[in-house]
Structure formats: structure tokens, C-alpha cells
Design an enzyme around this catalytic site. Structure first.
Site, PDB file in Angstrom:
ATOM      1  CE  LYS A  96      -3.339   2.766   2.467  1.00 46.63           C
ATOM      2  NZ  LYS A  96      -3.881   3.143   3.782  1.00 46.63           N
ATOM      3  N   GLY A 157      -8.587   9.703   9.245  1.00 47.26           N
ATOM      4  CA  GLY A 157      -9.007   9.885  10.623  1.00 47.26           C
ATOM      5  C   GLY A 157     -10.031  10.973  10.849  1.00 47.26           C
ATOM      6  CB  ALA A 184      -8.317   7.855   4.168  1.00 44.08           C
ATOM      7  N   GLY A 185     -11.037   8.355   5.865  1.00 43.56           N
ATOM      8  CA  GLY A 185     -12.082   9.343   6.094  1.00 43.56           C
ATOM      9  C   GLY A 185     -13.445   8.789   6.448  1.00 43.56           C
TER      10      GLY A 185
END
Length: 260
Positions: A96, A157, A184-185
Site C-alpha cells: 500500500k 481519521g 480514509a475518512g
């Protein structure tokens, strides 16, 4: 089935291994999520010493596929070097790829990301690039040889969910043959469901589960959200519209008029 570089997985939820209150809770939460792929930061393993060895033993007990990442890297050279170390440590060509540009938002350095991806692919890596929702960046990553692209929903985050739905939908429409993962998010199971409803192949998350009051219960909730979103997408969602449409037909309905 979810397909990553020729390998199939039943679960469309990928999960991170950081930030949990304890190693045992991490292990139980990962099991509850049903995830078949777990991301692991190389720097944690290298810096952990005996603690890192214990952590790695817990991951092995889960019988999952490890996806090492280059979290924390802020240059092409650093990311490429970290990826090569990860390949040696974890015995996998999967990586990743993260190249971070900004400390506050952790926004990817998209120029460096494409450069690093190009270098790693030529070196035999199967790259999972973490990027923004920008179509031009995604297309350049695909041109470099990435068969998976991982755009964010919002900053890491932040728990904001999908901030730019139209951009993510455009990516899905324009890259129909590429495996797309929202990374993400995401902060709630409903956010994950929305990503799958858009036709995304999977989601990757960590903080929303690890920082929940009950990480194990939240992992199970995200598992259900992902499954519901994918089922809805396959069932065929109706298009939104700007006008009302009665669910009960009125054609042929008798109308009674009061007689005065």
C-alpha cells in the site's frame, strides 16, 4: 468476489491494525470484521523490537493476508526504500503506497505517488496507491500499471465520510475495469455502505473501528454496512429525482363527490 491482482477475497472490507486499545482487542475486532486483508505499517515492525515480534505473531494467528504500507513516508526515495524493506520482511510483492505531502491533512503527494508507483511496478511490486479523488491522478496511476486505485473519502481519521461524492462517482464511471477502494475518512458504517452503493469494490478503514467505544462491535457493524452497500448496488438502486412520484397509482381510482 473481490479480486486484487489475481487473488480473490470474500470480504470487501480491508482493515488497519493500528490504534487499538490492546493487541487482544485488535485481534478480536479484525475477526469480527470478517476482513481477509489487514494493513500493517513497516515502521511499527522495524521499531517495535520484541513488541513488534509479538504483534506480528498476533497477525499471523488471524490467518489473513497482510498488506504492508509505507505510512509516514514523505518522499519518493523514502517510500520506495520502505516498500523494498516490506517485501523482505513480509515476503510479499503487495504494497500500500503512501507518499504524504502535508502533515495536517495527510494529503497524498500525487506527483511523488505516481513516480514511486512507476518505480515499484517496474521492480515487480503490486501497488495499492493511496491518492485523492482526482481523476487525472487515478488515470496516471493506471497508466503506470496500477490495477488497484485507492482514493480517499476525506482526510485520514477525519470520520467525515464521502466529501466529494460526484468525484468518486466519476472515478467509478471512467475506470470501470479498475478495482477501486475507498481509503480514509470513513467514520460510520453508513459511510462504507455509501461507497459500496457507488460501485466501489471495497473500503479500507482503521480509526473508525479502533477508536470506537467498542471496537469489536463497530467492526461487526462495518461488516454489515459493507455487505448492505454491495447488495444494494447489485440489486440496482433507483435514481434520485427532483419531483414526487406516487407509490400508489391514481389512474382508474374512483372519486366520490359529496352531494349538497
Amino acid at each position: 468476489m473481490l479480486n486484487f491482482y489475481g487473488r480473490e477475497f470474500a470480504s470487501r472490507l480491508l482493515i488497519g491494525s493500528a490504534l487499538y486499545p490492546s493487541p487482544s482487542i485488535m485481534q478480536t475486532a479484525i475477526r469480527a470484521s470478517g476482513a481477509g486483508i489487514v494493513t500493517v505499517a513497516l515502521r511499527r515492525e522495524v521499531a517495535g523490537g520484541k513488541t513488534g515480534d509479538a504483534f506480528w505473531s498476533l497477525i499471523r494467528e488471524l490467518d489473513v493476508t497482510v498488506l504492508p504500507n509505507t505510512a509516514g513516508c514523505r518522499s519518493v526515495r523514502e517510500a520506495v526504500t520502505t516498500a523494498k524493506l516490506a517485501r523482505e520482511l513480509f515476503a510479499t510483492s503487495w504494497i500500500k503506497l503512501e507518499v504524504i505531502a502535508d502533515n495536517d491533512t495527510l494529503q497524498p503527494d500525487v506527483v511523488g505517488l505516481v513516480e514511486a508507483a512507476t518505480i515499484l511496478i517496474k521492480d515487480g511490486f503490486d501497488v495499492f496507491p493511496y491518492c485523492t479523488e482526482d481523476l487525472s491522478v487515478a488515470m496516471r496511476l493506471v497508466e503506470a500499471g496500477c490495477k488497484v486505485v485507492m482514493p480517499w473519502a476525506a482526510p485520514i481519521g477525519s470520520a467525515k465520510g464521502i466529501v466529494n461524492r460526484d468525484a468518486l462517482k466519476l472515478l467509478r464511471d471512467r475506470l470501470p475495469d479498475i478495482t477501486l477502494v475507498v481509503d480514509a475518512g470513513l467514520g460510520a458504517p453508513s459511510h462504507a455502505a455509501q461507497a459500496l452503493e457507488l460501485g466501489y469494490d471495497a473500503v479500507l478503514l482503521n480509526t473508525a473501528i479502533a477508536k470506537a467505544a467498542d471496537p469489536v462491535a463497530m467492526a461487526s457493524a462495518f461488516k454489515s454496512g459493507v455487505e448492505a452497500g454491495r447488495a444494494a448496488y447489485e440489486a440496482g438502486l433507483m435514481e434520485a429525482r427532483d419531483f414526487a412520484s406516487p407509490s400508489t397509482p391514481v389512474i382508474g381510482t374512483p372519486f366520490w363527490h359529496a352531494v349538497s
